[in-house]
Design a protein around this motif. Structure first.
Motif, PDB file in Angstrom:
ATOM      1  N   LYS A 158       0.834  -1.203   0.000  1.00 12.70           N
ATOM      2  CA  LYS A 158       0.000   0.000   0.000  1.00 12.70           C
ATOM      3  C   LYS A 158       0.868   1.253   0.000  1.00 12.70           C
ATOM      4  O   LYS A 158       1.760   1.403   0.826  1.00 12.70           O
ATOM      5  CB  LYS A 158      -0.897   0.053   1.258  1.00 12.70           C
ATOM      6  CG  LYS A 158      -1.883  -1.058   1.385  1.00 12.70           C
ATOM      7  CD  LYS A 158      -3.280  -0.843   0.881  1.00 12.70           C
ATOM      8  CE  LYS A 158      -3.832   0.441   0.490  1.00 12.70           C
ATOM      9  NZ  LYS A 158      -4.822   0.310  -0.626  1.00 12.70           N
ATOM     10  N   ARG A 159       0.558   2.123  -0.925  1.00 13.91           N
ATOM     11  CA  ARG A 159       1.138   3.471  -0.903  1.00 13.91           C
ATOM     12  C   ARG A 159       0.029   4.519  -0.903  1.00 13.91           C
ATOM     13  O   ARG A 159       0.223   5.645  -0.476  1.00 13.91           O
ATOM     14  CB  ARG A 159       2.051   3.690  -2.115  1.00 13.91           C
ATOM     15  CG  ARG A 159       3.423   3.051  -1.949  1.00 13.91           C
ATOM     16  CD  ARG A 159       4.316   3.389  -3.119  1.00 13.91           C
ATOM     17  NE  ARG A 159       3.870   2.696  -4.304  1.00 13.91           N
ATOM     18  CZ  ARG A 159       4.334   1.530  -4.721  1.00 13.91           C
ATOM     19  NH1 ARG A 159       5.299   0.935  -4.057  1.00 13.91           N
ATOM     20  NH2 ARG A 159       3.870   0.958  -5.810  1.00 13.91           N
ATOM     21  N   ILE A 160      -1.151   4.133  -1.416  1.00 10.37           N
ATOM     22  CA  ILE A 160      -2.279   5.070  -1.461  1.00 10.37           C
ATOM     23  C   ILE A 160      -2.839   5.190  -0.035  1.00 10.37           C
ATOM     24  O   ILE A 160      -3.164   4.169   0.586  1.00 10.37           O
ATOM     25  CB  ILE A 160      -3.392   4.544  -2.401  1.00 10.37           C
ATOM     26  CG1 ILE A 160      -2.816   4.227  -3.787  1.00 10.37           C
ATOM     27  CG2 ILE A 160      -4.550   5.531  -2.479  1.00 10.37           C
ATOM     28  CD1 ILE A 160      -3.788   3.484  -4.706  1.00 10.37           C
ATOM     29  N   PRO A 161      -2.935   6.412   0.488  1.00 12.70           N
ATOM     30  CA  PRO A 161      -3.468   6.524   1.855  1.00 12.70           C
ATOM     31  C   PRO A 161      -4.933   6.098   1.921  1.00 12.70           C
ATOM     32  O   PRO A 161      -5.680   6.280   0.962  1.00 12.70           O
ATOM     33  CB  PRO A 161      -3.318   8.014   2.182  1.00 12.70           C
ATOM     34  CG  PRO A 161      -3.115   8.717   0.885  1.00 12.70           C
ATOM     35  CD  PRO A 161      -2.559   7.722  -0.089  1.00 12.70           C
ATOM     36  N   GLY A 162      -5.328   5.518   3.055  1.00 15.13           N
ATOM     37  CA  GLY A 162      -6.725   5.099   3.250  1.00 15.13           C
ATOM     38  C   GLY A 162      -7.543   6.267   3.788  1.00 15.13           C
ATOM     39  O   GLY A 162      -6.989   7.236   4.317  1.00 15.13           O
ATOM     40  N   GLY A 163      -8.857   6.173   3.647  1.00 14.77           N
ATOM     41  CA  GLY A 163      -9.735   7.228   4.170  1.00 14.77           C
ATOM     42  C   GLY A 163      -9.410   8.573   3.565  1.00 14.77           C
ATOM     43  O   GLY A 163      -9.546   9.626   4.186  1.00 14.77           O
ATOM     44  N   ALA A 164      -8.972   8.553   2.290  1.00  7.40           N
ATOM     45  CA  ALA A 164      -8.483   9.771   1.644  1.00  7.40           C
ATOM     46  C   ALA A 164      -9.380  10.243   0.510  1.00  7.40           C
ATOM     47  O   ALA A 164      -9.223  11.343   0.006  1.00  7.40           O
ATOM     48  CB  ALA A 164      -7.072   9.527   1.096  1.00  7.40           C
ATOM     49  N   GLY A 165     -10.312   9.368   0.062  1.00  5.19           N
ATOM     50  CA  GLY A 165     -11.130   9.710  -1.108  1.00  5.19           C
ATOM     51  C   GLY A 165     -10.399   9.426  -2.403  1.00  5.19           C
ATOM     52  O   GLY A 165     -10.701  10.006  -3.443  1.00  5.19           O
TER      53      GLY A 165
END
Ligand code: C5P
Length: 291
Positions: free
Chosen positions: A94-101
């Protein structure tokens, strides 16, 4: 079919986001101009001798079972293909932040659908894959191909658009995350003062006019009554003050991005924001994936 299947799972941002109606099924009708960006997770599928489908990630708080959309997507694929469920390990960096839209979970799920489809001889066409995606989550259908698209309905009615003219994104996610259902609930409590000019954005894309696109970027969720939107506004101001042509929150947040035609200005903004917000990234446009 024992060797691993590798897929890149790209994040999305919303150039615009409009909510046009509240539906009887608990969802909302949307009109969103979506864009895939180069920030991505790596998804690796490996068949195992067991019978369990599970996910492993580099982040301890991400669920490995059916709470993870990637696992649900694999189950959905086997069911639709009429294949008995196989042991499958879904390894996600994972590199895409969570809870970010930014569709972090949805894009992993879409990557699983693409990867399994390849492994099983491309038995589904892209439309069927998008249908399966929509059954897993509203943003998954878009993530199957990505690129630049108009998404309507729940997010699953997709019209490919001309690509965004070349530009650089600076994307900044504050420490807090925002829950999607929670923000939809809050949106239902306000009457929206403004809507994005979706038709104008589509027309500006057709004319490849970046300035006209940026002037029209807007997300109705920024209008909800939520204290956290003050931080979103503060970050937007930093982006604009550093030369962004436009800045907007993506999806239900909390990430905010600015769009630049000048890579040096983008780099300077990135350096400035990163001092305060660790989860800041630079990204570029990604084209649609041929499925
Ligand atoms: O489809 P997905 O599971 O991603 O949606 C999560 C939640 O977000 C839904 O349960 C609903 O509360 C809200 N939602 C909505 N309208 C949409 C998409 C999502 O109200 N178009």
């Amino acid at each position: 079919m024992r060797e691993d299947i590798i897929e890149k799972a790209y994040a999305k941002i919303n150039i615009s986001l409009d909510v046009t109606a509240r539906r009887d099924d608990g969802y909302h009708d949307m009109a969103m101009v979506m864009q895939t960006v180069s920030l991505c997770d790596d998804v690796r599928l490996g068949f195992t001798d067991g019978s369990r489908i599970f996910a492993r990630t580099n982040l301890p708080f991400i669920p490995s079972d059916e709470r993870n959309l990637a696992v649900r997507a694999a189950k959905k694929f086997f069911e639709a293909a009429g294949e008995p469920e196989r042991g499958l390990c879904i390894r996600i960096d994972k590199r895409i932040p969570g809870g970010a839209g930014m569709a972090g979970g949805s894009t992993d799920a879409a990557a699983v659908l693409r990867g399994l489809n390849r492994a099983f001889g491309n038995q589904f066409g892209v439309e069927r894959l998008e249908e399966l995606g929509a059954e897993v989550g509203s943003d998954v259908a878009f993530c199957v191909r990505g690129g630049t698209m108009l998404a309507r309905g729940r997010g699953e009615l997709l019209t490919p658009l001309p690509p965004l003219p070349d530009c650089v994104f600076v994307i900044c996610k504050p420490q807090f995350s925002i829950s999607t259902p929670e923000l939809f609930r809050k949106l239902d409590q306000v009457s929206l003062r403004r809507h994005p000019d979706t038709v104008g954005i589509v027309s500006a894309l057709e004319r490849a006019n970046l300035g006209d696109i940026c002037r029209r970027m807007y997300n109705v969720f920024e209008d909800v009554n939520d204290r956290r939107m003050r931080t979103v506004t503060a970050i937007k101001n930093v982006l604009i003050d550093h030369g962004a042509l436009g800045a907007v929150m993506t999806g239900t947040g909390s990430a905010v991005f600015g769009l630049y035609d000048d890579a040096d200005a983008a780099r300077k903004t990135f350096d400035a924001l990163r001092r305060e917000w660790r989860s800041t990234a630079m990204a570029k446009i990604m084209p649609r994936i041929e499925v």
